[in-house]
Motif scaffolding. Structure first.
Motif, PDB file in Angstrom:
ATOM      1  N   HIS A   1       0.842  -1.199   0.000  1.00  0.00           N
ATOM      2  CA  HIS A   1       0.000   0.000   0.000  1.00  0.00           C
ATOM      3  C   HIS A   1       0.882   1.255   0.000  1.00  0.00           C
ATOM      4  O   HIS A   1       1.800   1.370   0.808  1.00  0.00           O
TER       5      HIS A   1
ATOM      6  N   HIS B   1      -4.398   6.600  -2.573  1.00  0.00           N
ATOM      7  CA  HIS B   1      -3.908   5.339  -2.027  1.00  0.00           C
ATOM      8  C   HIS B   1      -3.850   4.323  -3.165  1.00  0.00           C
ATOM      9  O   HIS B   1      -4.876   3.983  -3.764  1.00  0.00           O
TER      10      HIS B   1
ATOM     11  N   ILE C   1      -2.463   0.419  -4.474  1.00  0.00           N
ATOM     12  CA  ILE C   1      -2.179  -0.903  -3.927  1.00  0.00           C
ATOM     13  C   ILE C   1      -1.580  -1.786  -5.017  1.00  0.00           C
ATOM     14  O   ILE C   1      -2.160  -1.936  -6.103  1.00  0.00           O
TER      15      ILE C   1
ATOM     16  N   GLY D   1      -7.081   2.205  -3.613  1.00  0.00           N
ATOM     17  CA  GLY D   1      -7.618   1.892  -2.294  1.00  0.00           C
ATOM     18  C   GLY D   1      -8.279   3.100  -1.661  1.00  0.00           C
ATOM     19  O   GLY D   1      -8.408   4.163  -2.285  1.00  0.00           O
ATOM     20  N   GLU D   2      -8.684   2.940  -0.420  1.00  0.00           N
ATOM     21  CA  GLU D   2      -9.330   4.022   0.330  1.00  0.00           C
ATOM     22  C   GLU D   2      -8.342   5.165   0.560  1.00  0.00           C
ATOM     23  O   GLU D   2      -7.246   4.943   1.064  1.00  0.00           O
TER      24      GLU D   2
ATOM     25  N   ASP E   1      -6.978  -3.526   3.165  1.00  0.00           N
ATOM     26  CA  ASP E   1      -7.774  -4.641   2.659  1.00  0.00           C
ATOM     27  C   ASP E   1      -7.098  -5.959   2.985  1.00  0.00           C
ATOM     28  O   ASP E   1      -5.989  -6.218   2.534  1.00  0.00           O
TER      29      ASP E   1
END
Length: 323
Positions: free
Chosen positions: A243, A259, A261, A272-273, A320
């Motif tokens: 990440h 973000h 990944i 990602g978040e 995740d």
């Protein structure tokens, strides 16, 4: 004259009050006792430790620890001197801090100390000298040794990998990185260290390169470039995923929240978040709790604007873990 003096005092008070209100409203002030940026962190016995950094228009020598279970902050002694861009790591007993700069913007610490913190005594001790002054680097611990990765020495980008044997008090030069860089992020998973992004004279202020170092084999390999180059960001490995988050784009003059990944099996990138608040120069916990990692401090404005936008916030980022 008295009216002018009173007006000046009132103006100063309004500026201070307005600045405090702005910092509070923008979420720059919650959490730490002293807001700070250009920091690293490490985790020991459920606490995240942060030492030094750039505070509001000054360099800090203080250390703070965040209990990741109770979400409460406490002090942890002072560094022997004020430093920013200090790299940190921990074994199962102590916290270590290395290198950094003694003044703004980047005056290297010519004493080049390696410090150790003992939670039992709440004291820092210098245990060795680094091979040379170094800042904007990264550090990790593995199997009784500390590894110092990249950085700068007197403005020169470094591709060095130094290994410090803690018990023997000896330094060894390991296989150098494929790419010299500073302001990069690292993440370790077992015997693998991932080095991401950063800056260099050769590749500019938003590097995309990702390299992996095999600690037990002393060798490097290249991984797919990041979708977006960045420096001053964070990195973490969980469930065979790398990440990358936050940081800054100096060319665009902005701080990042996004973000990315990398799936380390398929070598494919995905999104990602994002962070709740864009930050650069923050510190990242090297342990996850209930699928989250903790991000503390950092600058809310890019570049040297960090000296007035330092933050004390703690954010959580969902990692995740689904197979």
């Amino acid at each position: 004259m008295k009216k002018f003096f009173a007006f000046t005092v009132l103006l100063i008070l309004l500026l201070i009050g307005g600045g405090f209100l702005a910092r509070t409203t923008l979420g720059w002030n919650d959490g730490m006792r002293e807001a700070r940026s250009e920091i690293h962190a490490t985790t020991l016995n459920g606490k995240l430790y942060v030492a030094g950094g750039i505070g509001l228009f000054r360099v800090l020598d203080s250390c703070e620890a965040l209990d990741l279970t109770s979400n409460s902050w406490s002090g942890c002694g002072k560094l022997p001197r004020a430093l920013h861009h200090v790299a940190m790591a921990a074994d199962d007993r102590h916290v270590y801090a290395s290198g950094g700069y003694v003044a703004l913007p980047f005056e290297a610490d010519q004493e080049a100390g390696l410090f150790r913190y003992d939670p039992a005594t709440s004291a820092w001790t210098e245990i060795s000298k680094l091979p040379h002054p170094i800042g904007q680097h990264a550090m990790t611990h593995f199997d009784g040794a500390l590894y110092l990765i990249g950085g700068q020495d007197d403005g020169t980008d470094l591709n060095t990998m130094w290994r410090y044997d803690i018990a023997a008090d000896t330094w060894s030069a390991m296989q150098p990185m494929p790419t010299a860089r500073h302001s990069h992020a690292i993440a370790r998973a077992g015997p693998l260290v991932y080095v991401t992004g950063g800056r260099s004279t050769e590749f500019g202020s938003e590097m995309k390169q990702v390299d992996a170092y095999h600690l037990t084999e002393d060798r490097w390999e290249n991984l797919p470039d990041m979708p977006r180059g960045r420096g001053g960001h964070g990195a973490f490995v969980s469930n065979n995923r790398l990440h990358i988050f936050g940081g800054e784009s100096l060319s665009a003059g902005k701080v990042l929240a996004d973000h990315d990944i990398l799936d380390l099996e398929t070598m494919q990138w995905s999104a990602g978040e994002p962070l709740d608040q864009p930050r650069h120069g923050f510190a990242v916990s090297d342990k996850e709790i209930s699928g989250d990692i903790t991000i503390v401090g950092g600058g809310a404005r890019p570049g040297m604007e960090t000296i007035y936008s330092v933050t004390g916030t703690a954010q959580t980022l969902a990692i995740d873990t689904i197979e």
